[in-house]
Design an enzyme around this catalytic site. Structure first.
Site, PDB file in Angstrom:
ATOM      1  N   PHE A 245       0.513  -1.082   0.188  1.00  0.00           N
ATOM      2  CA  PHE A 245      -0.517   0.329  -0.077  1.00  0.00           C
ATOM      3  C   PHE A 245       1.325   1.311   0.180  1.00  0.00           C
ATOM      4  O   PHE A 245       0.246   1.942   0.247  1.00  0.00           O
ATOM      5  CB  PHE A 245      -0.823  -0.287   0.934  1.00  0.00           C
ATOM      6  CG  PHE A 245      -1.334  -1.215   1.449  1.00  0.00           C
ATOM      7  CD1 PHE A 245      -2.709  -2.058   0.417  1.00  0.00           C
ATOM      8  CD2 PHE A 245      -1.290  -2.065   2.532  1.00  0.00           C
ATOM      9  CE1 PHE A 245      -2.682  -3.199   1.015  1.00  0.00           C
ATOM     10  CE2 PHE A 245      -1.933  -3.469   2.460  1.00  0.00           C
ATOM     11  CZ  PHE A 245      -2.789  -3.747   1.609  1.00  0.00           C
ATOM     12  N   GLY A 471      -0.183  -8.730  -3.475  1.00  0.00           N
ATOM     13  CA  GLY A 471      -1.826  -8.882  -3.394  1.00  0.00           C
ATOM     14  C   GLY A 471      -2.558  -8.238  -4.016  1.00  0.00           C
ATOM     15  O   GLY A 471      -3.568  -8.648  -4.741  1.00  0.00           O
ATOM     16  N   ALA A 514       0.639  -3.427 -14.166  1.00  0.00           N
ATOM     17  CA  ALA A 514      -0.489  -4.225 -15.197  1.00  0.00           C
ATOM     18  C   ALA A 514       0.185  -3.079 -16.749  1.00  0.00           C
ATOM     19  O   ALA A 514       0.807  -4.243 -17.259  1.00  0.00           O
ATOM     20  CB  ALA A 514      -1.777  -4.185 -14.942  1.00  0.00           C
ATOM     21  N   ILE A 634     -10.159  -4.599 -18.450  1.00  0.00           N
ATOM     22  CA  ILE A 634      -9.727  -5.637 -17.236  1.00  0.00           C
ATOM     23  C   ILE A 634      -9.048  -6.843 -17.498  1.00  0.00           C
ATOM     24  O   ILE A 634      -9.240  -7.739 -18.373  1.00  0.00           O
ATOM     25  CB  ILE A 634     -11.209  -5.283 -16.240  1.00  0.00           C
ATOM     26  CG1 ILE A 634     -11.537  -4.252 -15.964  1.00  0.00           C
ATOM     27  CG2 ILE A 634     -10.344  -6.401 -15.293  1.00  0.00           C
ATOM     28  CD1 ILE A 634     -10.636  -3.505 -15.048  1.00  0.00           C
ATOM     29  N   ASN A 636      -8.028  -9.324 -15.724  1.00  0.00           N
ATOM     30  CA  ASN A 636      -8.814 -10.479 -14.854  1.00  0.00           C
ATOM     31  C   ASN A 636      -9.212  -9.961 -14.057  1.00  0.00           C
ATOM     32  O   ASN A 636      -9.336  -9.169 -12.978  1.00  0.00           O
ATOM     33  CB  ASN A 636      -7.383 -10.852 -14.059  1.00  0.00           C
ATOM     34  CG  ASN A 636      -7.955 -12.668 -12.593  1.00  0.00           C
ATOM     35  OD1 ASN A 636      -9.265 -12.543 -12.906  1.00  0.00           O
ATOM     36  ND2 ASN A 636      -6.874 -13.224 -13.184  1.00  0.00           N
ATOM     37  N   GLU A 710      -5.360   2.054  -7.569  1.00  0.00           N
ATOM     38  CA  GLU A 710      -6.122   3.268  -6.033  1.00  0.00           C
ATOM     39  C   GLU A 710      -7.220   3.703  -6.538  1.00  0.00           C
ATOM     40  O   GLU A 710      -7.923   3.856  -5.575  1.00  0.00           O
ATOM     41  CB  GLU A 710      -4.933   4.277  -6.820  1.00  0.00           C
ATOM     42  CG  GLU A 710      -3.305   4.153  -7.581  1.00  0.00           C
ATOM     43  CD  GLU A 710      -2.409   3.705  -5.837  1.00  0.00           C
ATOM     44  OE1 GLU A 710      -2.327   4.403  -4.755  1.00  0.00           O
ATOM     45  OE2 GLU A 710      -1.088   3.121  -6.487  1.00  0.00           O
TER      46      GLU A 710
END
Lengths: 743, 339, 172
Positions: A245, A471, A514, A634, A636, A710
């Protein structure tokens, strides 16, 4: 039908079985032989000087190996730049154990190393240190008039754009106007995993650092700079990170301490911070915001002014983009944005999920709600009327922006039309009911990244890049991208990350992984694909003779002509016939500036929240949330949804419970633990609907992905705060909204 | 954590003897609070006597119609005990409002009474605290005191007792049975915990070496009309800002007997006997509840960041009395807010 | 104003650490003897001495639930208990519930519902959920949420955790 189109589907995490079985190894879980344990000692004072470290008393304990402090640390790098990591802000980075000066409470002042963890902890408790104490200032309120505009900042920081139009005059002449101050205290990242570094002594001055970090190369470069290590001397590894984070963007003092001890003792050392020490490694800063809005008779914004002041340390100008978003989320010709820092005797703040935006978004979106009420407009309708089709900050069109669709789809799913505008007008279950909304905008960026792809004769593909998995689902989406690019099933692909022996990737933050690493992975696989095509074309009777790479595709384990699927070869046959045991290709990717130059690249979202408030007791229950996100493609559906769900939880925490309380008398955080720094628990979380509004965007990057780590947090906090106002008629402008503020 | 030696007692006498034989020793039951405090160096016992596995874990009926809760029975076993659920649902709900399932599975009934305050400064060795270090000063007075007390505080200490279970116990008024070097004795629950006065280092009235062996509940359980109301900063797994335990006996709409205790407001579970008297014989109306609630907080003193507790406590008392009079709360397998 | 903060030396010298002794622990059905001092928590014994790192340290103070293990079938926080107190107990950690190749129903449900992100709280969540199943008190969604609230998840995977646990509860 292709079975190897993986992008956009919802496969389960490829690293899931390891995680649920406790078989994923985090940085404190490499039990190398002959391991010693370090325990950090922190300053109980806020400002002053260390007079004496009584280290000898502790060194005398059997099993204690050494006590490190500024009194005995060996010669380390002298210049600031050696301590600057990739995203260090302006100023001089904190140097652990460098001098007797104390500049913030809980400053690490010593490391005790012993044969066991328990002994190191005990010895640390015994270590006596004498201090000379000086007066400190930790209260932002005291520095309201001493703000300054930072000259520069860290990577990604942009000073607010200059004013446009006539913001003061327009505000004065507005039909309706509002002005209000919004505040929130410090918040801490508090990932579940404690900051831990296990440093393995490999002999001959060489080390491997298993470190909790969001950037193994960032840490490696830092260690090389600080300790004067050669690039072959240090390897940094992080294959699983128990949450970041932002807390792991910069090298933390745990890695400094562990490496120092390892090099000095020539023995492997582990340093694990305590939960209390996790409150000494950076935070979302205490922030004060002043927002002024005015409207025209038709409900369009006449003027928008947003000013923010937040704390930083005495030694660094920590910066984040708080107000800039306000100049681009809505259409407004008269805008003035201001941003200032104030120096306090605290540790430097550090980027925390949606840094800047999460703060500024609350100011703007609560003010927009107040403005809607002042102008007599439904908050959603008010936003629709002020929809920005262009980024006025830079006067460019958005590469794509489907925020309007987000509004529509989320409002429909939520049932916004059932809302009555008047505060205190809705009730259920004996409680006041409130509905609120808020939306946001976040950067879609791409950083330079590299990757390597290898395929063996049996058709197993391995792709490597030194990015991270904290994560977000990196293992899974990179596996999907690689598998789809070379037409393989997911099971045939292994993605490896988090090791400085791999090609370099940027720190994992800013929602850019990504786009950045994903593109590099795709490029590496394509480069490998071109080699495979050449091999496939070697036989005289190849059905692919003469075809260019653009004319073929990899699908279902085959390589075939796009226009004639019958002309195909089996990938494994090609590899086996070639006689090569392995093929490999390296590639890198960076943003296509020429293509992007004319556009503003951003993701958007909106959140709708419903609350029930017990009017007598002030208790607030969030009963449901709908979040809609427009973030390009997107990759996944499953992991992306989880990121947005998690973002909603964060937004709820920020709205209702998260705050690190400073006792200014001591200059020390008082609720530095999980019992009193509350993050949401399962019972706090309502049903949450997530909607992805698809955007086709080939400008932002070849994958068309904008990142979602975010953006999903934006809007949520304001939506809940606005819902509380709608329920109660009380406008709480200082977060978190705890029950006492509603009594 | 400081080093210590360890032994496991075979029976109560052995435990008492073992403890008496070691300076600076402590009993350990579940350990969920003691080990926490030892890790913070707040507690530094030189020797631990494990009493968790003594034969004190039974929950059994007493000849006088009451119920004996063994000192080493876990909070979970107590809350979910069928007798407790049927006869003392207030206790069931209060226990399940506290901590987490994991903690309740280990924490013992005796240990629950022995919990120490959650005052931020008590836990932090970098700050003065009269309870931790007598004479060093109270940092909470003039500092951040959201979790601190409003009733029965002193200038030396404004800490609160953090338990939920003990708030229900204060209302149910059991007898605490203890064994010590001087033999056995009983302590009324009301007298077990103490107010800080000028000796906040003492949480309770146990003599040196005494070990709690059971809590003996009287027959009266207020099973029809009770309420446990807990207010906190999140919906579960948080200490009470204010909690209220109420037990009523009703004859029609008239209150014939009443118990009222508060948590999160004082150095001890705060039972208000005079408020109970005020309730007796009165109709169960909003007016009665409001009057009694105002009476309970009449002498409350806020210290800044806990000022809100006075009004919150007043409102919570009104709500809890109303809920108890309505008799709608039931024993359960968990506490779901009670609001 | 300058104010010194001088610490007083410990009187009578520093006490020597307590020696270790053999502690027999039965973990996931296997009994092993570890050399431990009394001050070693069950959590540290598992992670640092038995090298079973599936059990996580998140706060070390019973405030997060990451260290949840099953002792005689009941879920507890292994950070707030001493290893030496568990010589007669049957300890089950996440490694004892299933393996990556052979997941337990709960573990599989967690994967299917994406009930985690970083995975650090996950072993504790799953052990806690196993304890919840053993207890048999949770049936409705509200009950599962309440009885899973002793496990913090900073990634905020609570919706998935609820769905995963509910699926297994419903099958029982």
């Amino acid at each position: 039908m292709s079975q190897t189109n993986h992008i956009g589907k919802a496969p389960s995490r490829v690293d899931g079985p390891l995680k649920v079985a406790g078989a994923a190894h985090y940085s404190g879980e490499f039990n190398v032989p002959n391991l010693a344990y370090g325990y950090v000692v922190n300053s109980p004072i806020t400002k002053g000087k260390i007079l004496k470290v009584h280290a000898d008393e502790v060194r005398a304990l059997p099993g204690v190996l050494e006590v490190f402090s500024h009194e005995n640390v060996p010669y380390l790098a002298w210049f600031d730049k050696s301590y600057k990591d990739q995203i260090a802000p302006g100023g001089s980075p904190f140097r652990p154990l460098h001098s007797p000066d104390i500049t913030f409470n809980q400053q690490p002042v010593a490391l005790v190393v012993a044969d066991t963890f328990e002994l190191a902890r005990y010895a640390a408790a015994l270590l006596r240190i004498d201090y000379e104490q000086q007066e400190h200032e930790t209260n932002l309120e005291a520095k309201r008039t001493e703000g300054y505009a930072p000259g520069g900042g860290k990577i990604g920081f942009q000073p607010p754009p200059p004013p446009r139009g006539k913001p003061d005059q327009a505000l004065k002449e507005a039909t309706h106007s509002i002005e209000a101050e919004y505040a929130h205290g410090a918040q801490h990242h508090n990932p579940m995993e404690l900051f831990t570094t296990t440093v393995e002594w490999r002999g001959d001055g060489k080390i491997t650092a298993y470190d909790k970090t969001q950037g193994v190369y960032n840490v490696k470069n830092y260690l090389m700079g600080v300790f004067g290590l050669g690039k072959d001397d240090v390897r940094v590894v992080n294959q699983f990170m128990g949450g970041g984070f932002g807390a792991g963007l910069r090298p933390q003092y745990s890695v400094f301490m562990a490496v120092l001890a390892t090099l000095e003792l020539k023995r492997s050392v582990r340093v694990t911070l305590t939960r209390q020490q996790m409150f000494s490694i950076g935070h979302r800063p205490n922030t004060l915001q002043l927002v002024k809005l005015g409207t025209n008779p038709d409900g369009t914004l006449a003027a928008l002014q947003h000013h923010a002041l937040h704390e930083t340390s005495q030694f660094e100008d920590y910066t984040e983009n708080i107000v800039n978003w306000s100049g681009m989320l809505y259409q407004c010709e008269n805008v003035k944005l201001g941003y200032e820092l104030a120096k306090l005797d605290i540790y430097s703040p550090q980027d925390m999920r949606a840094p800047g935006a999460a703060s500024g978004n609350v100011g703007l979106e609560v003010a927009m709600d107040e403005m809607a009420y002042a102008a007599g407009l439904d908050p959603l309708e008010f936003r629709m009327r002020n929809y920005a089709d262009r980024d006025q900050n830079v006067d460019k069109p958005f590469s794509s922006k489907k925020l309007r669709e987000c509004y529509k789809q989320a409002a429909a799913k939520f049932g916004w039309e059932t809302r009555t505008q008047e505060p205190r007008s809705m009730r259920a279950n004996g409680k006041l009911v409130g509905m609120g909304m808020g939306g946001g905008v976040w950067d879609a960026t791409q950083q330079k990244s590299a990757a390597k792809a290898l395929i063996s004769a049996d058709g197993k593909l391995t792709v490597r890049s030194a990015t991270g998995e904290n994560g977000t689902g990196t293992y899974t989406i990179m596996t999907q991208i690689a598998a789809e690019t070379l037409g393989l099933p997911l099971e045939a692909v292994t993605f490896e990350l988090g090791d400085t022996d791999q090609p370099e990737a940027p720190i994992q933050g800013g929602s850019w992984t990504a786009a950045s690493v994903g593109t590099a992975v795709k490029n590496a696989c394509d480069a490998l694909g071109e080699k495979i095509l050449k091999l496939a074309q070697k036989p005289a009777d190849s059905p692919l003779k003469g075809a260019t790479y653009d004319e073929v595709e990899f699908v279902n384990g085959q390589l075939r002509l796009r226009h004639d699927h019958a002309q195909a070869v089996v990938l494994r046959d090609v590899l086996q016939a070639s006689g090569e045991t392995q093929l490999e290709a390296d590639s890198s990717a960076q943003p296509n500036m020429a293509k992007q130059n004319g556009y503003s690249l951003h993701s958007h979202n909106v959140a709708f929240a419903e609350v029930e408030v017990d009017e007598d007791l002030g208790t607030i229950k969030v009963t449901r949330v709908v979040s809609a996100v427009a973030a390009g493609r997107i990759l996944n559906q499953k992991t992306a949804r989880s990121q947005v769900l998690g973002s909603v939880v964060w937004g709820l925490g920020m709205a209702l419970m998260e705050e690190t309380i400073m006792d200014h008398k001591f200059g020390r955080y008082v609720n530095h633990n999980f019992a009193e720094y509350h993050i949401p628990v399962n019972a706090d979380i309502p049903h949450i609907d997530v909607i992805f509004v698809h955007e086709d965007d080939d400008i932002v990057n070849p994958l068309g992905v904008k990142g979602i780590g975010e953006v999903g947090m934006l809007g949520v906090t304001a939506a809940i705060a606005n819902a509380v106002f709608h329920a109660t008629g009380k406008r709480v402008r200082d977060l978190p909204i705890m029950l006492d503020k509603l009594l | 954590m400081y080093p210590f030696t360890y032994s496991r007692a075979t029976d109560v006498a052995d435990a008492v003897r073992d403890k008496a034989g070691h300076d600076g020793s402590a009993y350990i039951g579940g350990g969920t609070n003691l080990i926490d405090l030892m890790k913070m160096n707040v507690e530094q016992p030189a020797h631990l006597v494990n009493v968790a596995k003594l034969a004190l874990s039974k929950i059994e009926e007493l000849p006088d119609g009451g119920l004996r809760l063994g000192a080493t029975a876990t909070n979970s076993d107590t809350a979910w005990n069928e007798q407790v659920k049927a006869r003392y649902p207030l206790l069931n709900q209060a226990i399940l409002a506290g901590a987490s399932p994991q903690l309740r599975n280990v924490a013992t009934n005796g240990g629950n009474l022995m919990q120490r305050t959650r005052c931020y400064y008590f836990y932090d060795l970098a700050t003065p605290c009269n309870k931790r270090e007598p004479g060093s000063g109270c940092s909470a007075i003039g500092g951040f005191n959201r979790v601190c007390g409003i009733l029965g505080t002193s200038e030396a200490c404004i800490a609160t007792h953090p338990s939920d279970m003990c708030v229900a116990l204060a209302a149910l008024a059991p007898t605490v049975r203890v064994s010590g070097p001087k033999g056995e004795r009983t302590i009324a629950f009301e007298d077990f915990h103490r107010l800080p006065g000028d000796q906040p280092e003492f949480d309770n009235t146990l003599a040196e070496g005494e070990l709690i062996t059971s809590l003996d509940l009287p027959e009266k359980g207020f099973a029809k009309h009770f309420a446990y109301l807990k207010l906190r900063d999140r919906h579960s797994y948080a200490f009470a800002l204010v909690s209220v335990a109420v037990g009523l006996e009703m004859d029609g709409d008239t209150i014939t007997d009443a118990r009222l205790a508060l948590g999160g407001v004082a150095h001890k579970p705060w039972r208000d006997l005079s408020a109970e008297q005020l309730l007796k014989g009165q109709p169960a109306t909003a007016e009665t509840f409001g009057r009694v609630a105002a009476h309970v907080v009449a002498d409350a003193v806020g210290r800044g960041s806990n000022d809100f507790k006075i009004e919150l406590a007043r409102r919570a008392i009104v709500r809890a009395l109303k809920q108890a009079a309505e008799g709608k709360q039931e024993a359960g397998d968990m506490y779901l807010g009670g609001q | 104003m300058s104010q010194p903060l001088i610490s007083a030396p410990a009187s009578g010298g520093l006490p020597n650490p307590v020696p270790t002794g053999p502690v027999r622990l039965t973990i996931n059905g296997e009994t092993q003897t570890l050399q431990l001092a009394p001050w070693t928590s069950l959590l540290d014994a598992l992670r640092e001495y038995a090298h079973l790192t599936g059990t996580k340290k998140g706060c070390d103070h019973g405030q997060c639930g990451a260290c949840t293990v099953l002792v005689n079938g009941r879920r507890i926080n292994s950070c707030l208990t001493l290893a030496v107190m568990h010589e007669d107990d049957d300890i089950t950690t996440i490694e004892g519930l299933g393996t990556p190749e052979n997941l337990s129903p709960l573990q599989q449900a967690f994967v299917d519902h994406d009930a985690f992100q970083c995975g650090y709280c996950t072993p504790g969540q799953i052990c806690s959920a196993q304890g919840l199943l053993n207890e048999g008190h949770a049936h409705s969604e509200a009950e599962i949420k309440e009885l899973m609230s002793g496990n913090l998840c900073r990634c905020g995977a609570y919706v998935g955790i609820l769905d995963a646990v509910k699926e297994v509860v419903d099958k029982q």
